[in-house]
Design a protein around this motif. Structure first.
Motif, PDB file in Angstrom:
ATOM      1  N   ILE A 145       0.840  -1.210   0.000  1.00  0.00           N
ATOM      2  CA  ILE A 145       0.000   0.000   0.000  1.00  0.00           C
ATOM      3  C   ILE A 145       0.871   1.255   0.000  1.00  0.00           C
ATOM      4  O   ILE A 145       0.656   2.177  -0.796  1.00  0.00           O
ATOM      5  CB  ILE A 145      -0.952   0.005   1.216  1.00  0.00           C
ATOM      6  CG1 ILE A 145      -2.063  -1.029   1.009  1.00  0.00           C
ATOM      7  CG2 ILE A 145      -1.549   1.394   1.438  1.00  0.00           C
ATOM      8  CD1 ILE A 145      -2.907  -1.290   2.235  1.00  0.00           C
ATOM      9  N   PHE A 146       1.874   1.288   0.869  1.00  0.00           N
ATOM     10  CA  PHE A 146       2.700   2.497   0.956  1.00  0.00           C
ATOM     11  C   PHE A 146       3.648   2.622  -0.233  1.00  0.00           C
ATOM     12  O   PHE A 146       4.055   3.727  -0.580  1.00  0.00           O
ATOM     13  CB  PHE A 146       3.413   2.553   2.300  1.00  0.00           C
ATOM     14  CG  PHE A 146       2.488   2.985   3.405  1.00  0.00           C
ATOM     15  CD1 PHE A 146       2.326   4.319   3.708  1.00  0.00           C
ATOM     16  CD2 PHE A 146       1.725   2.055   4.090  1.00  0.00           C
ATOM     17  CE1 PHE A 146       1.440   4.734   4.688  1.00  0.00           C
ATOM     18  CE2 PHE A 146       0.833   2.451   5.071  1.00  0.00           C
ATOM     19  CZ  PHE A 146       0.687   3.795   5.375  1.00  0.00           C
ATOM     20  N   ARG A 147       3.979   1.499  -0.852  1.00  0.00           N
ATOM     21  CA  ARG A 147       4.720   1.570  -2.124  1.00  0.00           C
ATOM     22  C   ARG A 147       3.852   2.195  -3.195  1.00  0.00           C
ATOM     23  O   ARG A 147       4.298   3.052  -3.966  1.00  0.00           O
ATOM     24  CB  ARG A 147       5.166   0.170  -2.561  1.00  0.00           C
ATOM     25  CG  ARG A 147       5.978   0.175  -3.858  1.00  0.00           C
ATOM     26  CD  ARG A 147       6.495  -1.213  -4.185  1.00  0.00           C
ATOM     27  NE  ARG A 147       5.538  -2.010  -4.895  1.00  0.00           N
ATOM     28  CZ  ARG A 147       5.457  -2.093  -6.228  1.00  0.00           C
ATOM     29  NH1 ARG A 147       6.295  -1.413  -6.982  1.00  0.00           N
ATOM     30  NH2 ARG A 147       4.561  -2.852  -6.800  1.00  0.00           N
ATOM     31  N   GLN A 148       2.584   1.807  -3.237  1.00  0.00           N
ATOM     32  CA  GLN A 148       1.664   2.348  -4.242  1.00  0.00           C
ATOM     33  C   GLN A 148       1.373   3.828  -4.002  1.00  0.00           C
ATOM     34  O   GLN A 148       1.210   4.602  -4.953  1.00  0.00           O
ATOM     35  CB  GLN A 148       0.345   1.551  -4.262  1.00  0.00           C
ATOM     36  CG  GLN A 148       0.465   0.129  -4.767  1.00  0.00           C
ATOM     37  CD  GLN A 148       0.846   0.056  -6.233  1.00  0.00           C
ATOM     38  OE1 GLN A 148       0.518   0.944  -7.022  1.00  0.00           O
ATOM     39  NE2 GLN A 148       1.540  -1.011  -6.612  1.00  0.00           N
ATOM     40  N   LEU A 149       1.316   4.257  -2.750  1.00  0.00           N
ATOM     41  CA  LEU A 149       1.111   5.683  -2.453  1.00  0.00           C
ATOM     42  C   LEU A 149       2.248   6.515  -3.028  1.00  0.00           C
ATOM     43  O   LEU A 149       2.038   7.582  -3.600  1.00  0.00           O
ATOM     44  CB  LEU A 149       1.009   5.917  -0.943  1.00  0.00           C
ATOM     45  CG  LEU A 149      -0.218   5.351  -0.215  1.00  0.00           C
ATOM     46  CD1 LEU A 149      -0.174   5.729   1.262  1.00  0.00           C
ATOM     47  CD2 LEU A 149      -1.521   5.829  -0.839  1.00  0.00           C
ATOM     48  N   ARG A 150       3.474   6.023  -2.875  1.00  0.00           N
ATOM     49  CA  ARG A 150       4.648   6.729  -3.412  1.00  0.00           C
ATOM     50  C   ARG A 150       4.666   6.655  -4.927  1.00  0.00           C
ATOM     51  O   ARG A 150       4.906   7.656  -5.610  1.00  0.00           O
ATOM     52  CB  ARG A 150       5.924   6.108  -2.848  1.00  0.00           C
ATOM     53  CG  ARG A 150       6.135   6.314  -1.372  1.00  0.00           C
ATOM     54  CD  ARG A 150       7.261   5.433  -0.838  1.00  0.00           C
ATOM     55  NE  ARG A 150       8.552   5.812  -1.385  1.00  0.00           N
ATOM     56  CZ  ARG A 150       9.658   5.085  -1.237  1.00  0.00           C
ATOM     57  NH1 ARG A 150       9.614   3.949  -0.570  1.00  0.00           N
ATOM     58  NH2 ARG A 150      10.795   5.502  -1.756  1.00  0.00           N
ATOM     59  N   LEU A 151       4.443   5.454  -5.449  1.00  0.00           N
ATOM     60  CA  LEU A 151       4.568   5.216  -6.877  1.00  0.00           C
ATOM     61  C   LEU A 151       3.524   5.988  -7.678  1.00  0.00           C
ATOM     62  O   LEU A 151       3.823   6.609  -8.706  1.00  0.00           O
ATOM     63  CB  LEU A 151       4.429   3.715  -7.138  1.00  0.00           C
ATOM     64  CG  LEU A 151       4.723   3.183  -8.530  1.00  0.00           C
ATOM     65  CD1 LEU A 151       6.068   3.658  -9.029  1.00  0.00           C
ATOM     66  CD2 LEU A 151       4.666   1.664  -8.521  1.00  0.00           C
ATOM     67  N   ARG A 152       2.292   5.985  -7.204  1.00  0.00           N
ATOM     68  CA  ARG A 152       1.201   6.686  -7.893  1.00  0.00           C
ATOM     69  C   ARG A 152       1.105   8.135  -7.444  1.00  0.00           C
ATOM     70  O   ARG A 152       0.294   8.894  -7.970  1.00  0.00           O
ATOM     71  CB  ARG A 152      -0.126   5.960  -7.651  1.00  0.00           C
ATOM     72  CG  ARG A 152      -0.095   4.510  -8.118  1.00  0.00           C
ATOM     73  CD  ARG A 152      -1.426   3.810  -7.916  1.00  0.00           C
ATOM     74  NE  ARG A 152      -1.316   2.391  -8.226  1.00  0.00           N
ATOM     75  CZ  ARG A 152      -2.276   1.663  -8.803  1.00  0.00           C
ATOM     76  NH1 ARG A 152      -3.430   2.221  -9.125  1.00  0.00           N
ATOM     77  NH2 ARG A 152      -2.109   0.380  -9.042  1.00  0.00           N
ATOM     78  N   ASN A 153       1.914   8.495  -6.437  1.00  0.00           N
ATOM     79  CA  ASN A 153       1.910   9.834  -5.846  1.00  0.00           C
ATOM     80  C   ASN A 153       0.502  10.249  -5.438  1.00  0.00           C
ATOM     81  O   ASN A 153      -0.001  11.313  -5.799  1.00  0.00           O
ATOM     82  CB  ASN A 153       2.513  10.864  -6.803  1.00  0.00           C
ATOM     83  CG  ASN A 153       2.884  12.147  -6.088  1.00  0.00           C
ATOM     84  OD1 ASN A 153       3.041  12.172  -4.868  1.00  0.00           O
ATOM     85  ND2 ASN A 153       3.007  13.232  -6.831  1.00  0.00           N
ATOM     86  N   ILE A 154      -0.127   9.383  -4.680  1.00  0.00           N
ATOM     87  CA  ILE A 154      -1.489   9.625  -4.202  1.00  0.00           C
ATOM     88  C   ILE A 154      -1.432  10.578  -3.020  1.00  0.00           C
ATOM     89  O   ILE A 154      -0.663  10.371  -2.072  1.00  0.00           O
ATOM     90  CB  ILE A 154      -2.169   8.301  -3.797  1.00  0.00           C
ATOM     91  CG1 ILE A 154      -2.372   7.426  -5.049  1.00  0.00           C
ATOM     92  CG2 ILE A 154      -3.491   8.545  -3.090  1.00  0.00           C
ATOM     93  CD1 ILE A 154      -2.814   6.010  -4.742  1.00  0.00           C
ATOM     94  N   GLY A 155      -2.234  11.631  -3.052  1.00  0.00           N
ATOM     95  CA  GLY A 155      -2.251  12.611  -1.975  1.00  0.00           C
ATOM     96  C   GLY A 155      -3.635  12.780  -1.389  1.00  0.00           C
ATOM     97  O   GLY A 155      -4.615  12.210  -1.863  1.00  0.00           O
TER      98      GLY A 155
END
Length: 465
Positions: A315-325
């Protein structure tokens, strides 16, 4: 941990990616102009008291949005102002790029960032990065920050990159940033026209300053001109990363390109068979964790904990990768044990340390949902690389085939009296839903059905007399 910084120059564009232990964790492209961090001489277009906000023309396509609370008292004092009026010039900085129909978000609490510290001319803040955990090191850096602040009259925040660094490098950078700040304020006082007053020296400088950390073990680039700049930033490194220059596409060479299509998917499979599902709305992002085919454990609670624990890293990899804010809600599999919930939170805090963006954890709700917020300043992966579907308009849904059939039947029943044949063009997904015998019940005609229509929401009927 192996951590690789990949720089990819394609024509006039520069992209970067970060790979940790053979997993892509960050991706950035400069194909769309980045405004965040730029400082402008702007013009106040409108003061909207009802919103406690000001709209500012900074010379871009859309006016910037400045909250009145983002104008510090020291700003008024410095420029001898009592209030901000329409038509007057104003010094502002972009703190968030424009998205969708919204213009850039602005602040008058401007700052200039270096590699080791950030200076704030209109703030008295003095601080040290929270990611520096050693109390002795924090005290050493606080002392340096206070001394720089007292000598120069501006706020100072020491960055993570300064951890363990000889103080001479920090003081040297403070002098450089003060010179930039003095030039900026002098230019603002002298000039009248809307214009940009400060921006990053270059994108490569920005990337290396922000991403070339001590944890990087290798830098891969396809541009030999990058080498001199990279070496400039490596001067103070005790252990320097390996630098590799390649011909061709760096992303192809490091298999970054293969991840692009995967980033559009809603569902990501976990190594043990579980999955996470990511759904984005305008207001927030919701992430659902499912055990799916994870059946190795002996009981439901053990399965829930192991799936949740495994999901945190992804999940936290995807937050960084997709730059979800913005606001993020994570629906973990229900856990009865408070001990297991605390272990999940410990894992969450461990993953947060890997992220350059500020993340605030609000804890589990009564429904077992984990609430958090993640600050981002530039566009997300979706805004840069994904377009809204022209068929569903971004909803992910179209009307059911039975509703389309109902419209077709109505059209058939109202066919011209002299019609003998009907040519119906439909989308291929209707093949299993339409039946000529059902059409004949409505009107006894000769029917020709072609599945060549490109829009699944509509159909086309031509009558032959």
């Amino acid at each position: 941990m192996e951590k690789i910084l990949v720089l990819n120059s394609i024509e006039d564009n520069l992209h970067y990616a970060i790979i940790e232990n053979n997993k892509l964790v960050e991706l950035f492209s400069d194909e769309e102009k980045k405004l965040t961090g730029n400082i402008y001489l702007g013009k106040v277009e409108k003061v909207v008291n009802a919103l406690d906000a000001i709209f500012v023309n900074i010379g871009e396509k859309k006016n910037g949005f400045l909250r009145i609370k983002d104008i510090p008292e020291k700003y008024y004092d410095y420029f001898s102002l009592k209030e901000i009026k329409e038509g007057s010039k104003i010094l502002v900085q972009v703190k968030k790029d424009p998205t969708g129909t919204k213009g850039p978000q602005l602040t008058a609490n401007i700052s200039i960032a270096g590699r080791y510290l950030v200076v704030f001319p209109f703030s008295n803040v003095n601080g040290v990065s929270k990611k520096i955990e050693s109390e002795d090191e924090r005290q050493r850096l606080y002392k340096i920050a206070n001394e720089i602040s007292n000598n120069n009259g501006f706020g100072v925040v020491i960055r993570t990159a300064a951890e363990g660094l000889d103080e001479k490098y920090i003081y040297s950078e403070a002098i450089t940033l003060k010179e930039k700040l003095d030039d900026l304020l002098l230019n603002f006082k002298r000039k009248r026209k809307i214009q940009i007053l400060y921006t990053e020296e270059s994108l490569i400088d920005y990337i290396l300053r922000e991403r070339l950390t001590k944890e990087i073990t290798q830098v891969i680039t396809n541009n030999i001109k990058h080498i001199e700049v990279i070496r400039k930033y490596l001067k103070i490194f005790s252990k320097r990363p390996k630098i590799e220059i390649i011909d061709g596409d760096s992303f192809e060479y490091t298999n970054v390109n293969k991840y692009f299509k995967e980033l559009i998917k809603r569902t990501i499979t976990l190594p043990s068979g579980g999955e996470i599902i990511i759904d984005k709305t305008e207001a927030l992002t919701v992430i659902d964790v499912n055990s799916k085919h994870f059946t190795k454990s002996l009981n439901q609670q053990e399965t829930a904990f192991k799936t949740n624990y495994e999901a945190v890293e992804e999940i936290f990899r995807q937050l960084r990768l997709r730059n979800i804010g913005g606001i993020v809600i994570i629906d973990f599999i229900d856990m009865n044990s408070e001990e297991n919930k605390n272990k999940i939170l410990e894992k969450v805090n461990e993953e947060i340390k890997k992220d350059k963006s500020k993340i605030e954890i609000f804890g589990f709700t009564k429904l077992g949902l984990l609430e958090l917020s993640r600050k981002r300043t530039i566009k997300s992966f979706f805004e840069n690389y994904v377009s809204i579907c022209p068929v569903c308009g971004g909803s992910g849904f179209i009307q059911s085939p039975r509703f389309l059939l109902k419209e077709i039947f109505t059209k058939i029943e109202n066919a011209p009296k002299e019609a003998k044949e009907a040519i119906i063009k439909l989308h291929p997904y209707m093949k299993n839903y339409i039946d000529k015998s059902e059409l004949k019940k409505r009107k006894d005609l000769i029917y020709h059905i072609h599945f060549t229509h490109t829009d699944p929401k509509t159909f086309e009927i031509t009558w032959k007399i």
